[in-house]
Write a protein that holds these residues in place. Structure first.
Motif, short mmCIF file in Angstrom:
data_model
loop_
_atom_site.label_atom_id
_atom_site.label_comp_id
_atom_site.label_asym_id
_atom_site.label_seq_id
_atom_site.Cartn_x
_atom_site.Cartn_y
_atom_site.Cartn_z
N SER A 93 13.02 1.19 -4.50
CA SER A 93 12.12 0.22 -5.10
C SER A 93 12.47 -0.08 -6.56
O SER A 93 11.78 -0.83 -7.23
CB SER A 93 10.65 0.68 -4.99
OG SER A 93 10.47 1.96 -5.55
N HIS A 98 9.38 5.51 -7.78
CA HIS A 98 9.61 5.69 -6.34
C HIS A 98 9.28 7.12 -5.92
O HIS A 98 8.54 7.35 -4.97
CB HIS A 98 11.05 5.33 -5.99
CG HIS A 98 11.27 5.14 -4.52
ND1 HIS A 98 10.93 3.98 -3.86
CD2 HIS A 98 11.80 5.96 -3.58
CE1 HIS A 98 11.24 4.09 -2.58
NE2 HIS A 98 11.77 5.29 -2.38
N TYR A 134 5.93 -0.49 -1.24
CA TYR A 134 6.99 0.01 -0.36
C TYR A 134 6.47 1.13 0.53
O TYR A 134 6.67 1.13 1.76
CB TYR A 134 8.17 0.49 -1.19
CG TYR A 134 9.29 1.10 -0.37
CD1 TYR A 134 10.33 0.31 0.11
CD2 TYR A 134 9.29 2.46 -0.06
CE1 TYR A 134 11.35 0.87 0.88
CE2 TYR A 134 10.30 3.02 0.71
CZ TYR A 134 11.33 2.23 1.17
OH TYR A 134 12.34 2.78 1.93
#
Length: 438
Positions: A93, A98, A134
């Protein structure tokens, strides 16, 4: 008399029968309770969803691997100093968030705060939002990012490409509105600012076959592979406070010889909070946040007090030192790094400035951990790419307009010249810093 005797006799018989039946009834209840020990707490389909979500998150962890650790080789002005950059922009990401969001999401799923039918809401400056979008898409739940009205379009795009929805509000209302939206839609306000600390155990890295995500464990492993020991300093800024706190806890827990430095922005309250525990419940007078600030860094636009595990996850007791840099200097440092092939965002530039300053003090014989000529080592994190700020900090027109009160591009270029000389010749860029107050 005979009638009364008969009634009494019948009553006694009833009482005797009742005394025999009550224990039997109690035993039947106990037997029934014992027979229910195998009932499921969660429905089978919900348990199956949770197991699959956890499985997907651990698979994601294995795919994440280790992000690169780069040694800067252009620090001619500080020849006895090693600066390493942990490049978290190499994550899927695109930012350091992340690994943090992976841990936060795993915590929320394990504790049942996110279920199969959940919708997740959070307040974000962009990077956390992209990673949350995500991870939510990975486990199959909806996500909405509550962002400032003037958030960079590059960051909005990063959230939406992972399936996140956007709600734009006034920056100081982000947390409140995210919480209200979650409550009104029976969703979960994941609150990265208050709950980052809860994900700490999922950041841990031991000998378990599925290595976890503590970034300092990864840094230490990579340094060891290159025959380096633990760094003297770990320098990092704070937005939620989650990353620097998880590193500070890790270093403290294992008694490692690394000092943790909080790099703070000019108008943030974290500097005073860490040093003196100010701006909490008992503090009513506090300085105003001055826009534009450093994206995602510091505390000040949020009008709520700084409360650990509520409005911040910054654990001040695991921080060794604090340093504050002018915002204009941080913005200029982005350009200095870019000239040297490092496409880094504003928070990375702030981290770098503090590391550079500590390196210069070492070269001047004023270091506080080892004497010159021994080599000093520092690690910083590259949190997001400069490409996210093409329309803002790296745009001359935007800088001239938004930074007019600080001197616009003329002041920015003044700082850049000072930083370039510091990198190339070791000049102390903080001496005579008023030269750039144009």
């Amino acid at each position: 008399h005979s009638i009364i005797s008969s009634v009494l006799l019948e009553s006694m018989r009833s009482l005797l029968l009742l005394s025999l039946l009550l224990p039997l009834a109690w035993m039947a209840t106990v037997i029934k309770r014992q027979a229910n020990v195998s009932e499921n707490v969660l429905p089978d389909d919900e348990t199956a969803w949770r197991n699959e979500a956890v499985k997907k998150l651990w698979e994601e962890r294995r795919h994440m691997g280790h992000t690169p650790l780069i040694r800067m080789d252009q620090m001619l002005g500080v020849p006895t100093v090693d600066v390493f950059i942990k490049n978290e922009t190499a994550s899927v990401s695109g930012t350091l968030k992340h690994r943090f969001v992976w841990a936060l999401m795993l915590w929320a799923v394990v504790e049942g705060k996110i279920k199969s039918n959940s919708s997740v809401y959070d307040s974000t400056s962009g990077n956390t939002g992209a990673s949350e979008a995500y991870m939510c898409r990975l486990i199959g739940v909806n996500y909405t990012a509550v962002v400032a009205k003037n958030l960079e379009e590059e960051k909005i795009k990063q959230i939406t490409i992972f399936g996140g929805q956007i709600m734009k509000v006034d920056v100081e209302k982000r947390n409140t509105i995210a919480e209200e939206m979650a409550a009104n839609h029976s969703g979960f306000f994941i609150n990265q600012f208050g709950n980052a600390d809860a994900a700490e155990e999922f950041h841990e890295s031991g000998d378990f076959q599925s290595e976890s995500t503590n970034v300092f464990h990864e840094i230490a492993s990579q340094l060891k592979e290159r025959n380096f020991t633990y760094p003297h300093y770990f320098v990092h800024s704070a937005g939620t406070g989650g990353t620097i706190s998880s590193v500070g806890k890790y270093i403290t827990r294992y008694n490692l010889p690394t000092k943790v430095i909080l790099a703070d922005s000019q108008f943030s309250l974290f500097y005073e909070y860490v040093l003196h525990n100010k701006y909490s419940d008992n503090d009513t007078v506090r300085p105003d946040w001055v826009i534009p600030g450093i994206a995602g860094i510091g505390y000040g636009y949020n009008h709520a007090p700084i409360i650990f595990k509520n409005t911040t996850s910054l654990l001040r007791t695991v921080i060794d030192q604090v340093a504050r840099m002018p915002d204009m200097a941080s913005m200029a440092a982005m350009r200095s790094l870019r000239d040297r092939g490092i496409d880094a965002g504003a928070s990375t530039a702030l981290n770098f400035l503090v590391a550079l300053y500590k390196g210069i003090l070492h070269e001047e014989g004023k270091g506080d951990v080892i004497p010159k000529p021994e080599r000093l080592s520092l690690v910083i994190i590259m949190g997001d790419p400069g490409a996210f700020y093409k329309s803002t900090y790296l745009n001359d027109t935007w800088c001239e307009e938004k930074l007019a009160r600080f001197g616009g591009m003329k002041a920015l270029n003044c700082w850049k010249d000072k930083i370039d000389l510091a990198i190339e010749k070791g000049n102390n860029f903080m001496k005579n810093d008023i030269e750039c107050n144009i």
